[in-house]
Enzyme design. Structure first.
Site, PDB file in Angstrom:
ATOM      1  N   ARG A   1       0.555 -10.148   0.482  1.00  7.33           N
ATOM      2  CA  ARG A   1       0.060  -8.850  -0.342  1.00  7.33           C
ATOM      3  C   ARG A   1       0.224  -7.517   0.615  1.00  7.33           C
ATOM      4  O   ARG A   1      -0.617  -6.538   0.475  1.00  7.33           O
ATOM      5  CB  ARG A   1      -1.468  -8.832  -0.907  1.00  7.33           C
ATOM      6  CG  ARG A   1      -1.537  -9.738  -2.046  1.00  7.33           C
ATOM      7  CD  ARG A   1      -2.876  -9.811  -2.676  1.00  7.33           C
ATOM      8  NE  ARG A   1      -2.874 -10.732  -3.826  1.00  7.33           N
ATOM      9  CZ  ARG A   1      -4.077 -11.273  -4.620  1.00  7.33           C
ATOM     10  NH1 ARG A   1      -5.227 -10.865  -3.857  1.00  7.33           N
ATOM     11  NH2 ARG A   1      -3.805 -11.774  -5.316  1.00  7.33           N
TER      12      ARG A   1
ATOM     13  N   ARG B   1      -0.993  -2.665  -2.906  1.00  4.94           N
ATOM     14  CA  ARG B   1      -2.332  -2.123  -3.320  1.00  4.94           C
ATOM     15  C   ARG B   1      -3.017  -1.171  -2.154  1.00  4.94           C
ATOM     16  O   ARG B   1      -3.789  -0.303  -2.541  1.00  4.94           O
ATOM     17  CB  ARG B   1      -3.145  -2.894  -4.159  1.00  4.94           C
ATOM     18  CG  ARG B   1      -3.679  -4.159  -3.292  1.00  4.94           C
ATOM     19  CD  ARG B   1      -4.023  -5.271  -4.185  1.00  4.94           C
ATOM     20  NE  ARG B   1      -4.684  -6.319  -3.359  1.00  4.94           N
ATOM     21  CZ  ARG B   1      -5.465  -7.216  -3.800  1.00  4.94           C
ATOM     22  NH1 ARG B   1      -5.752  -7.312  -5.110  1.00  4.94           N
ATOM     23  NH2 ARG B   1      -5.613  -8.153  -3.072  1.00  4.94           N
TER      24      ARG B   1
ATOM     25  N   ARG C   1       4.107   4.146  -7.586  1.00  4.49           N
ATOM     26  CA  ARG C   1       3.588   3.289  -8.681  1.00  4.49           C
ATOM     27  C   ARG C   1       3.031   4.247  -9.754  1.00  4.49           C
ATOM     28  O   ARG C   1       2.847   3.710 -10.517  1.00  4.49           O
ATOM     29  CB  ARG C   1       2.778   2.198  -8.471  1.00  4.49           C
ATOM     30  CG  ARG C   1       3.295   0.852  -7.984  1.00  4.49           C
ATOM     31  CD  ARG C   1       3.825  -0.139  -9.236  1.00  4.49           C
ATOM     32  NE  ARG C   1       2.971  -0.027 -10.193  1.00  4.49           N
ATOM     33  CZ  ARG C   1       1.684  -0.735 -10.327  1.00  4.49           C
ATOM     34  NH1 ARG C   1       1.642  -1.554  -9.199  1.00  4.49           N
ATOM     35  NH2 ARG C   1       0.902  -0.704 -11.378  1.00  4.49           N
TER      36      ARG C   1
ATOM     37  N   ASP D   1       5.690 -10.665  -8.755  1.00  3.95           N
ATOM     38  CA  ASP D   1       4.403 -11.386  -9.277  1.00  3.95           C
ATOM     39  C   ASP D   1       4.650 -12.993  -9.843  1.00  3.95           C
ATOM     40  O   ASP D   1       5.926 -13.105 -10.417  1.00  3.95           O
ATOM     41  CB  ASP D   1       3.650 -10.445 -10.443  1.00  3.95           C
ATOM     42  CG  ASP D   1       2.497 -11.055 -10.764  1.00  3.95           C
ATOM     43  OD1 ASP D   1       1.409 -10.483 -10.191  1.00  3.95           O
ATOM     44  OD2 ASP D   1       2.403 -11.696 -11.675  1.00  3.95           O
TER      45      ASP D   1
ATOM     46  N   TYR E   1      -3.598 -20.097 -15.666  1.00  3.73           N
ATOM     47  CA  TYR E   1      -3.453 -18.858 -16.541  1.00  3.73           C
ATOM     48  C   TYR E   1      -3.013 -19.025 -17.957  1.00  3.73           C
ATOM     49  O   TYR E   1      -3.750 -18.568 -18.812  1.00  3.73           O
ATOM     50  CB  TYR E   1      -2.451 -17.633 -15.924  1.00  3.73           C
ATOM     51  CG  TYR E   1      -3.026 -17.135 -14.588  1.00  3.73           C
ATOM     52  CD1 TYR E   1      -4.100 -16.330 -14.485  1.00  3.73           C
ATOM     53  CD2 TYR E   1      -2.622 -17.270 -13.430  1.00  3.73           C
ATOM     54  CE1 TYR E   1      -4.685 -15.783 -13.315  1.00  3.73           C
ATOM     55  CE2 TYR E   1      -2.924 -17.005 -12.188  1.00  3.73           C
ATOM     56  CZ  TYR E   1      -4.054 -15.888 -12.112  1.00  3.73           C
ATOM     57  OH  TYR E   1      -4.294 -15.471 -11.238  1.00  3.73           O
TER      58      TYR E   1
END
Length: 369
Positions: A41, A45, A54, A90, A165
């Protein structure tokens, strides 16, 4: 729509200008010119330049734009001088590409419109068709051209993590539906896992064919399983994903969270490098798996907010443990970069790893009386 915004340039690189890159040398068990470091990562973010580029663009939409994928993947390479780029995408992207109705909800995570609870629900899962992953090919080709000698790491979600998921319908704390299907409806479970394995393998192969020079399979939630269930119901499907790219000669990193008891099985599934979270020292992990592979990790991400002298010594501890692994060490966190991380702290970690890493790997001088 925003145009990509370049990120700050790093200080002049000390990476070698020719020959084998530090990352590829380390994962092959050869002495690197410096201890390689990258962060899970690292693209995203925690970076202000990422947040700016973004603005107004959803996560999945950003992953579908090769120009944006390229810019975001490059941002931490420019800022930190890390030894590898990790493809910005992702684990849900290949499912979205084949038409699965899903969204990544900010603050929640992936949400599935039609959870898999029956054989009929499997109809939404099919192999990718020609053209459906062309945006992945385009993004990787752009990245490889811009990265030069710095290797690009491709990745995918492992079948179990994707299944969790799909069966739960979104994130879960206990994976109760997933585990119940695994043991209570094994035929349905194995068909679900086989389909997901083919989808993940296609996603990985696409990245490797376009130029990715290593891959990582994320089985983020496999640590919720006992060894018995992992080996019987998960490992064969992870193995099929890893085998699909193994014949292409790229190093394969296998990573999960809370998987200390599963590490030998994860290596058996197929790994050239085993990713280790922060719960186990790297040399202990290497001994558990019986040697034979390089290790990656494993600074606790929570420590990134500790005072620098404390954090620096923990970084050195990881380097010392990695130095006791004769088959190679890639410095990383034990999981992903937290969103509140100060980028300047990560930059200091990279500098420390590059400046002190090799010296800390050397055998200590014998004590003198």
């Amino acid at each position: 729509m925003n145009d990509p915004v370049p990120s700050p340039a790093p200080s002049p690189s000390t990476a070698p200008t020719g020959g084998e890159t530090p990352l590829l040398a380390a994962v092959a068990g050869r002495e690197p010119s410096r201890v390689p470091v990258w962060f899970m990562r690292q693209a995203g973010r925690s970076l202000p330049e990422y947040k700016k580029v973004r603005e107004g663009i959803s996560m999945l939409d950003s992953c579908a734009r090769p120009d944006l994928v390229t810019e975001i993947t490059m941002q931490p390479v420019r800022r930190y001088d890390v030894d590898a780029a990790i493809f910005y995408s992702d684990i849900m992207v290949p499912l979205r590409a084949i038409g699965v109705d899903l969204d990544i909800v900010p603050g929640t995570g992936p949400v599935i419109a039609r959870p898999v609870r029956s054989a009929e629900d499997l109809e939404q899962l099919r192999d990718p068709e020609p053209g459906e992953l062309d945006h992945i090919t385009a993004a990787v080709e752009l990245l490889v051209a811009e990265l030069g000698p710095t290797p690009l790491i491709g990745f995918c979600g492992a079948p179990f993590t994707l299944a969790s998921y799909l069966v739960e319908g979104g994130p879960s704390k206990d994976y109760a539906r997933t585990k119940a299907m695994m043991v209570g409806a094994p035929d349905l479970w194995h068909e679900l896992m086989a389909r997901l394995a083919r989808i993940s393998a296609a996603f990985l192969r696409t990245q490797v064919q376009a130029g990715a020079r290593a891959v990582q399979v994320f089985d983020s939630w496999a640590g919720s399983l006992p060894v018995r269930d992992y080996r019987s119901s998960v490992m064969p499907h992870s193995a099929s994903v890893l085998t699909a790219v193994g014949e292409r000669g790229v190093p394969r990193i296998h990573f999960g969270v809370g998987t200390s008891e599963l590490l030998p099985s994860m290596v058996e599934a197929g790994a050239d490098v085993i990713g280790v979270d922060w719960r186990l020292d790297l040399d202990d992990a290497w001994r558990r798996v019986g040697g034979g592979v390089a290790v990656q990790g494993n600074l606790d991400p929570a420590l990134l907010t500790a005072p620098w002298p404390v954090l620096a010594e923990r970084v050195r501890d990881v380097l010392r443990a990695g130095g006791r692994v004769p088959t190679g060490h890639v410095f990383n966190l034990g999981h992903g970069v937290p969103p509140t991380t100060d980028p300047d702290v990560l930059a200091r970690v990279v500098d420390l790893v590059h400046e002190e890493g090799l010296a800390l790997r050397e055998p200590a001088e014998p004590a003198r009386g």
